[in-house]
Scaffold this motif. Sequence first.
Motif, PDB file in Angstrom:
ATOM      1  N   TRP A 182      78.782  71.978  38.722  1.00 24.36           N
ATOM      2  CA  TRP A 182      79.085  72.883  37.601  1.00 24.36           C
ATOM      3  C   TRP A 182      77.878  73.707  37.184  1.00 24.36           C
ATOM      4  CZ3 TRP A 182      83.985  73.415  37.362  1.00 24.36           C
ATOM      5  CH2 TRP A 182      84.824  72.335  37.635  1.00 24.36           C
ATOM      6  N   LEU A 183      76.672  73.284  37.568  1.00 23.80           N
ATOM      7  CA  LEU A 183      75.500  74.111  37.251  1.00 23.80           C
ATOM      8  C   LEU A 183      75.456  75.362  38.119  1.00 23.80           C
ATOM      9  CD1 LEU A 183      72.632  71.483  36.714  1.00 23.80           C
ATOM     10  CD2 LEU A 183      74.288  72.392  35.081  1.00 23.80           C
ATOM     11  N   ASP A 184      76.273  75.383  39.179  1.00 30.64           N
ATOM     12  CA  ASP A 184      76.330  76.555  40.065  1.00 30.64           C
ATOM     13  C   ASP A 184      77.441  77.529  39.663  1.00 30.64           C
ATOM     14  OD1 ASP A 184      74.322  75.435  41.718  1.00 30.64           O
ATOM     15  OD2 ASP A 184      75.823  74.173  42.689  1.00 30.64           O
ATOM     16  N   ALA A 185      78.050  77.316  38.512  1.00 25.87           N
ATOM     17  CA  ALA A 185      79.234  78.110  38.157  1.00 25.87           C
ATOM     18  C   ALA A 185      78.937  79.599  38.028  1.00 25.87           C
ATOM     19  CB  ALA A 185      79.839  77.577  36.858  1.00 25.87           C
ATOM     20  N   GLY A 186      77.692  79.961  37.732  1.00 26.85           N
ATOM     21  CA  GLY A 186      77.367  81.381  37.617  1.00 26.85           C
ATOM     22  C   GLY A 186      76.870  81.996  38.909  1.00 26.85           C
ATOM     23  N   CYS A 187      76.768  81.198  39.966  1.00 24.44           N
ATOM     24  CA  CYS A 187      76.226  81.685  41.242  1.00 24.44           C
ATOM     25  C   CYS A 187      77.291  82.402  42.075  1.00 24.44           C
ATOM     26  CB  CYS A 187      75.619  80.526  42.031  1.00 24.44           C
ATOM     27  SG  CYS A 187      74.143  79.829  41.238  1.00 24.44           S
ATOM     28  N   ARG A 188      76.822  83.060  43.119  1.00 20.39           N
ATOM     29  CA  ARG A 188      77.670  83.982  43.872  1.00 20.39           C
ATOM     30  C   ARG A 188      78.914  83.312  44.468  1.00 20.39           C
ATOM     31  NH1 ARG A 188      73.925  85.869  46.603  1.00 20.39           N
ATOM     32  NH2 ARG A 188      73.997  84.297  48.255  1.00 20.39           N
ATOM     33  N   ASP A 189      78.749  82.209  45.190  1.00 22.25           N
ATOM     34  CA  ASP A 189      79.900  81.594  45.864  1.00 22.25           C
ATOM     35  C   ASP A 189      80.959  81.119  44.871  1.00 22.25           C
ATOM     36  OD1 ASP A 189      78.691  82.088  48.252  1.00 22.25           O
ATOM     37  OD2 ASP A 189      78.003  80.031  48.598  1.00 22.25           O
ATOM     38  N   PHE A 190      80.512  80.477  43.801  1.00 19.75           N
ATOM     39  CA  PHE A 190      81.469  79.991  42.804  1.00 19.75           C
ATOM     40  C   PHE A 190      82.197  81.158  42.160  1.00 19.75           C
ATOM     41  CE2 PHE A 190      83.071  78.499  38.821  1.00 19.75           C
ATOM     42  CZ  PHE A 190      83.349  77.142  38.994  1.00 19.75           C
ATOM     43  N   GLN A 191      81.444  82.214  41.853  1.00 22.73           N
ATOM     44  CA  GLN A 191      82.057  83.365  41.187  1.00 22.73           C
ATOM     45  C   GLN A 191      83.029  84.100  42.103  1.00 22.73           C
ATOM     46  OE1 GLN A 191      81.889  84.746  37.966  1.00 22.73           O
ATOM     47  NE2 GLN A 191      81.145  82.701  37.487  1.00 22.73           N
ATOM     48  N   GLN A 192      82.702  84.182  43.395  1.00 22.21           N
ATOM     49  CA  GLN A 192      83.617  84.859  44.308  1.00 22.21           C
ATOM     50  C   GLN A 192      84.959  84.132  44.400  1.00 22.21           C
ATOM     51  OE1 GLN A 192      81.401  85.186  47.977  1.00 22.21           O
ATOM     52  NE2 GLN A 192      80.485  87.160  47.398  1.00 22.21           N
ATOM     53  N   GLU A 193      84.898  82.816  44.314  1.00 23.47           N
ATOM     54  CA  GLU A 193      86.129  82.040  44.450  1.00 23.47           C
ATOM     55  C   GLU A 193      86.819  81.780  43.118  1.00 23.47           C
ATOM     56  OE1 GLU A 193      87.605  77.889  46.613  1.00 23.47           O
ATOM     57  OE2 GLU A 193      85.532  78.547  46.736  1.00 23.47           O
ATOM     58  N   ASN A 194      86.011  81.563  42.061  1.00 23.48           N
ATOM     59  CA  ASN A 194      86.596  81.130  40.789  1.00 23.48           C
ATOM     60  C   ASN A 194      86.122  81.932  39.584  1.00 23.48           C
ATOM     61  OD1 ASN A 194      87.898  78.618  41.913  1.00 23.48           O
ATOM     62  ND2 ASN A 194      85.751  78.169  42.391  1.00 23.48           N
ATOM     63  N   GLY A 195      85.560  83.109  39.835  1.00 24.11           N
ATOM     64  CA  GLY A 195      84.978  83.873  38.730  1.00 24.11           C
ATOM     65  C   GLY A 195      85.971  84.226  37.642  1.00 24.11           C
ATOM     66  N   ALA A 196      87.238  84.355  38.005  1.00 25.13           N
ATOM     67  CA  ALA A 196      88.244  84.723  37.010  1.00 25.13           C
ATOM     68  C   ALA A 196      88.413  83.647  35.947  1.00 25.13           C
ATOM     69  CB  ALA A 196      89.587  84.980  37.706  1.00 25.13           C
ATOM     70  N   HIS A 197      87.921  82.445  36.234  1.00 23.35           N
ATOM     71  CA  HIS A 197      88.105  81.342  35.291  1.00 23.35           C
ATOM     72  C   HIS A 197      86.895  81.117  34.395  1.00 23.35           C
ATOM     73  CE1 HIS A 197      91.584  80.802  37.695  1.00 23.35           C
ATOM     74  NE2 HIS A 197      90.905  80.383  38.742  1.00 23.35           N
ATOM     75  N   THR A 198      85.936  82.036  34.475  1.00 22.40           N
ATOM     76  CA  THR A 198      84.753  81.910  33.617  1.00 22.40           C
ATOM     77  C   THR A 198      85.146  81.869  32.152  1.00 22.40           C
ATOM     78  OG1 THR A 198      83.376  83.051  35.248  1.00 22.40           O
ATOM     79  CG2 THR A 198      82.589  83.041  32.971  1.00 22.40           C
ATOM     80  N   LEU A 199      86.154  82.656  31.794  1.00 22.37           N
ATOM     81  CA  LEU A 199      86.614  82.677  30.402  1.00 22.37           C
ATOM     82  C   LEU A 199      87.056  81.281  29.954  1.00 22.37           C
ATOM     83  CD1 LEU A 199      87.570  84.012  27.769  1.00 22.37           C
ATOM     84  CD2 LEU A 199      89.684  84.630  28.948  1.00 22.37           C
ATOM     85  N   LEU A 200      87.860  80.607  30.778  1.00 17.59           N
ATOM     86  CA  LEU A 200      88.365  79.289  30.383  1.00 17.59           C
ATOM     87  C   LEU A 200      87.261  78.236  30.404  1.00 17.59           C
ATOM     88  CD1 LEU A 200      91.822  79.331  32.187  1.00 17.59           C
ATOM     89  CD2 LEU A 200      91.358  79.565  29.752  1.00 17.59           C
ATOM     90  N   LEU A 201      86.338  78.343  31.357  1.00 18.47           N
ATOM     91  CA  LEU A 201      85.214  77.413  31.359  1.00 18.47           C
ATOM     92  C   LEU A 201      84.399  77.561  30.073  1.00 18.47           C
ATOM     93  CD1 LEU A 201      83.936  77.768  35.051  1.00 18.47           C
ATOM     94  CD2 LEU A 201      85.358  75.956  34.109  1.00 18.47           C
ATOM     95  N   GLY A 202      84.196  78.803  29.662  1.00 13.93           N
ATOM     96  CA  GLY A 202      83.470  79.035  28.415  1.00 13.93           C
ATOM     97  C   GLY A 202      84.229  78.488  27.216  1.00 13.93           C
ATOM     98  N   GLU A 203      85.531  78.682  27.201  1.00 12.97           N
ATOM     99  CA  GLU A 203      86.324  78.165  26.077  1.00 12.97           C
ATOM    100  C   GLU A 203      86.252  76.646  25.998  1.00 12.97           C
ATOM    101  OE1 GLU A 203      89.833  79.708  24.471  1.00 12.97           O
ATOM    102  OE2 GLU A 203      89.951  81.390  25.862  1.00 12.97           O
ATOM    103  N   ILE A 204      86.239  75.994  27.145  1.00  9.14           N
ATOM    104  CA  ILE A 204      86.158  74.519  27.144  1.00  9.14           C
ATOM    105  C   ILE A 204      84.851  74.045  26.519  1.00  9.14           C
ATOM    106  CG2 ILE A 204      85.908  72.516  28.677  1.00  9.14           C
ATOM    107  CD1 ILE A 204      87.968  73.915  30.547  1.00  9.14           C
ATOM    108  N   THR A 205      83.742  74.695  26.883  1.00  7.51           N
ATOM    109  CA  THR A 205      82.468  74.284  26.290  1.00  7.51           C
ATOM    110  C   THR A 205      82.436  74.587  24.797  1.00  7.51           C
ATOM    111  OG1 THR A 205      81.386  76.396  26.831  1.00  7.51           O
ATOM    112  CG2 THR A 205      81.225  74.639  28.461  1.00  7.51           C
ATOM    113  N   GLY A 206      83.098  75.671  24.393  1.00 10.32           N
ATOM    114  CA  GLY A 206      83.139  76.007  22.972  1.00 10.32           C
ATOM    115  C   GLY A 206      83.966  75.012  22.182  1.00 10.32           C
TER     116      GLY A 206
END
Length: 321
Positions: A45-69
Amino acid sequence: MTTLLLSTFGRLVGERHPIAQARKALPCDAPAQQALWSELADGGWLDAGCRDFQQENGAHTLLLGEITGRSLMTLPYASTAFLLMPLLEADARLLADGLVSPLRDFPASVRCSSVQQDDGWIEHFGEAAQYLHLLPVEDGAWRLERHAPSTVAVLPGMDPTIGLGRLGQVAVTAGTLTSQVVLPVLQRHFAFELAHLVGAAGASLDMAIAYAKEREQFGRPIGQFQAVKHALVDAWMGLDNARYALRSLLSATADGTLAPDLAGTAHRLAVSAGRRACKLAIQVHGGIGFAWEHDAHLYLKRVYHLAITTQRSLGLLQAAA
């Protein structure tokens, strides 16, 4: 895959970092915090902002952020995963030269500001964290400074769940980065922080809705009265509008587009809706919500805290446009 990804992250954060954990405001070296950080690292999960993770799952950054909030995360996850990890990926010298220590072992708190904004405030997570300052300098370059934890003065802050520090005047070491590297990363980190804000406000509003269904007045749940029901719906729609704006910003970021206008719109919608939702949640809870010990106040303070830090990042994005 998407459902599994989000449910895994949500379960990890929800179980290891409930609101009761946030209320303790533990430093990074507390055993519970170390255990969670190790699980985040082991799970990738520390790689969530990196290129490979974002190419595959970048659309879910919003929900990942909401979970931490929603969990009121008290670890520097956003600045580590969505700021420093992508910068390290783009420029390995930051790690090789010792400017940044391995992030798996040393969570990183980063202040993003210009010289004009430079009052030195930074989120403080104890002596075990590393502290850095990212700021624009001449000719479109950016400077990344590392400060010794012992030189960060600790002060009481507005958000009781996260410590507040002030950076010393002298950095231990520093390096330079190009705008081409920094700005796309900064824009994604900014969007993640706003998603965190929306998540905190959403959790506060959900708590108010549940209470409105339970608390009775004149023999009826207070949520049946239009004065309460319509206000809750209005707050919910405000947060949903902010989510649309954040999706547009993240979509532009994924395409490599710098979008300061979209960033400004997302900030206005998220901050205004977040503040409104948290204030309404306190009102709906009546006398309980006004108590400092109630969770509603923790959400309110986190939203105010993020409104300030994201304003600084927005200023950097707009100044660089």
